[in-house]
Design an enzyme around this catalytic site. Structure first.
Site, mmCIF file in Angstrom:
data_model
loop_
_atom_site.group_PDB
_atom_site.id
_atom_site.type_symbol
_atom_site.label_atom_id
_atom_site.label_comp_id
_atom_site.label_asym_id
_atom_site.label_seq_id
_atom_site.Cartn_x
_atom_site.Cartn_y
_atom_site.Cartn_z
ATOM 1 N N SER A 146 0.859 -1.188 0.000
ATOM 2 C CA SER A 146 0.000 0.000 0.000
ATOM 3 C C SER A 146 0.889 1.229 0.000
ATOM 4 O O SER A 146 2.002 1.217 0.526
ATOM 5 C CB SER A 146 -0.869 0.031 1.255
ATOM 6 N N TYR A 161 -1.053 -1.167 10.192
ATOM 7 C CA TYR A 161 -1.299 -1.417 8.763
ATOM 8 C C TYR A 161 -0.089 -0.968 7.946
ATOM 9 O O TYR A 161 0.438 -1.715 7.119
ATOM 10 C CB TYR A 161 -2.561 -0.672 8.326
HETATM 11 N N1 LIG Z 1 -8.816 -0.525 -1.316
HETATM 12 C C1 LIG Z 1 -7.753 0.231 -1.149
HETATM 13 O O1 LIG Z 1 -7.817 1.465 -1.200
HETATM 14 C C2 LIG Z 1 -6.410 -0.400 -0.908
HETATM 15 C C3 LIG Z 1 -5.288 0.417 -0.954
HETATM 16 C C4 LIG Z 1 -4.038 -0.137 -0.726
HETATM 17 C C5 LIG Z 1 -3.929 -1.486 -0.455
HETATM 18 N N2 LIG Z 1 -5.042 -2.262 -0.404
HETATM 19 C C6 LIG Z 1 -4.853 -3.677 -0.094
HETATM 20 O O2 LIG Z 1 -5.442 -4.470 -1.104
HETATM 21 C C7 LIG Z 1 -5.857 -5.720 -0.553
HETATM 22 C C8 LIG Z 1 -7.316 -5.977 -0.927
HETATM 23 O O3 LIG Z 1 -8.101 -4.964 -0.381
HETATM 24 P P1 LIG Z 1 -9.605 -4.670 -0.814
HETATM 25 O O4 LIG Z 1 -9.721 -3.217 -0.854
HETATM 26 O O5 LIG Z 1 -9.960 -5.502 -1.972
HETATM 27 O O6 LIG Z 1 -10.361 -5.149 0.523
HETATM 28 P P2 LIG Z 1 -11.489 -6.206 0.811
HETATM 29 O O7 LIG Z 1 -11.810 -6.062 2.256
HETATM 30 O O8 LIG Z 1 -12.586 -6.070 -0.193
HETATM 31 O O9 LIG Z 1 -10.779 -7.610 0.565
HETATM 32 C C9 LIG Z 1 -9.967 -8.236 1.512
HETATM 33 C C10 LIG Z 1 -10.135 -9.743 1.356
HETATM 34 O O10 LIG Z 1 -9.223 -10.391 2.252
HETATM 35 C C11 LIG Z 1 -9.909 -11.445 2.895
HETATM 36 N N3 LIG Z 1 -9.286 -11.716 4.185
HETATM 37 C C12 LIG Z 1 -9.242 -10.909 5.273
HETATM 38 N N4 LIG Z 1 -8.611 -11.517 6.290
HETATM 39 C C13 LIG Z 1 -8.220 -12.731 5.829
HETATM 40 C C14 LIG Z 1 -7.523 -13.826 6.408
HETATM 41 N N5 LIG Z 1 -7.100 -13.788 7.670
HETATM 42 N N6 LIG Z 1 -7.300 -14.926 5.654
HETATM 43 C C15 LIG Z 1 -7.753 -14.993 4.368
HETATM 44 N N7 LIG Z 1 -8.425 -13.994 3.771
HETATM 45 C C16 LIG Z 1 -8.655 -12.875 4.497
HETATM 46 C C17 LIG Z 1 -11.340 -10.944 3.036
HETATM 47 O O11 LIG Z 1 -12.277 -11.991 3.268
HETATM 48 C C18 LIG Z 1 -11.552 -10.232 1.703
HETATM 49 O O12 LIG Z 1 -12.028 -11.109 0.706
HETATM 50 C C19 LIG Z 1 -5.618 -5.631 0.952
HETATM 51 O O13 LIG Z 1 -4.392 -6.262 1.265
HETATM 52 C C20 LIG Z 1 -5.514 -4.143 1.186
HETATM 53 O O14 LIG Z 1 -4.747 -3.840 2.321
HETATM 54 C C21 LIG Z 1 -6.278 -1.755 -0.626
#
Ligand SMILES: NC(=O)c1ccc[n+]([C@@H]2O[C@H](COP(=O)([O-])OP(=O)(O)OC[C@H]3O[C@@H](n4cnc5c(N)ncnc54)[C@H](O)[C@@H]3O)[C@@H](O)[C@H]2O)c1
Length: 255
Positions: A146, A161
């Site tokens: 991120s 985080y």
């Molecule tokens: N959305 C953003 O703005 C953003 C920005 C930077 C980084 N990210 C990163 O991208 C990735 C995906 O984020 P997203 O926005 O799609 O979020 P999201 O919450 O939609 O998806 C996260 C997924 O991870 C799964 N998960 C959570 N804990 C888990 C565990 N212990 N074991 C297995 N699966 C688990 C959840 O069930 C979910 O399907 C994350 O790592 C997040 O930190 C997102």
């Protein structure tokens, strides 16, 4: 140099959530001909998505429910995926959780929860999948970090985080060095704000305007923006890119 086998699988973690990056990525990779192995703590949604993918794209797909913070369970889950799918050549570590608690209010449990899922989880899955990639002589690992790792937070989530996502970059560089001689590239993607539900629920229009104010492009990111970058880094032609962190962030962080 090993070339990709014609039939090959990408394992995608964290693909179950309906509006998430993992789901868009799994669909994109299936469209590019990858068979898909899904790992997510939400096992039912994972299995449903696997069916949806194989129906829609005609590739083999399977999903197994697992908490990525549990190393033994991850090893067993990858064993199950591998039993029914072509050789694993790609791994996309997407699973993660947010954490908005201010540092001065942070309790030990929250610190450890976030580190266990966001950093240990990436290590557990990569460590198991790397064993198979080494046997196959070729592999592509992409982990979602991120921009928070580079800017010390500044979006929704705070210290644990940021630390976990900075850890993902360190892990990526160290593994690029160790796994390179085995034909495996290891890269990270640092997204800026992406329109999903991880920042405390669906983004309101006002929240999007606030987020866009810090960017150089006039919109927040989409899951397709990240899926496209993953697909690029997983491609056979991307074999000379390794140890890299690709910012897909609308210009939020320039370095
Ligand atoms: N959305 C953003 O703005 C953003 C920005 C930077 C980084 N990210 C990163 O991208 C990735 C995906 O984020 P997203 O926005 O799609 O979020 P999201 O919450 O939609 O998806 C996260 C997924 O991870 C799964 N998960 C959570 N804990 C888990 C565990 N212990 N074991 C297995 N699966 C688990 C959840 O069930 C979910 O399907 C994350 O790592 C997040 O930190 C997102």
């Amino acid at each position: 140099m090993h070339t990709f086998p014609a039939e090959r699988t990408a394992v995608v973690t964290g693909a179950a959530s309906p509006r998430g990056i993992g789901r868009a990525t799994a669909h994109r990779l299936a469209g590019a001909g990858w068979s898909i192995g899904l790992l997510d703590v939400d096992g039912d949604a994972c299995a449903e998505l696997a069916e949806e993918i194989s129906r829609g794209s005609g590739v083999a797909a399977a999903g197994v429910g697992v908490d990525v913070s549990d190393a033994a369970a991850v090893r067993a889950a990858v064993d199950r995926l591998e039993a029914g799918l072509p050789p694993v050549v790609g791994l996309v570590n997407v699973a993660g959780v947010s954490s908005p608690t201010p540092y001065l209010e942070l309790e030990d449990d929250e610190w450890h929860r976030v580190l266990r899922i966001n950093l240990d989880g990436v290590h557990h899955v990569t460590s198991r999948v790397a064993q198979s990639m080494v046997r196959g002589g070729v592999g592509r690992v992409v982990s979602i970090s991120s921009v928070s790792a580079q800017r010390g937070g500044g979006t929704f989530s705070k210290t644990p985080y940021s630390v976990s996502k900075a850890g993902v970059i360190g892990l990526t560089r160290a593994l690029a060095r160790e796994l390179g001689p085995h034909g495996i590239t290891v890269n990270a993607i640092a997204p800026g704000p992406i329109d999903t539900d991880i920042m405390g629920g669906r983004l309101s229009e006002e929240r999007k305007v606030e987020l866009v104010a810090d960017l150089l492009v006039d919109r927040v990111g989409t899951t397709e923006d990240i899926a496209g970058a993953v697909s690029f880094l997983l491609a056979e032609e991307s074999g000379f890119i390794t140890g890299h962190t690709l910012n897909v962030d609308g210009g939020l962080y320039m370095h």
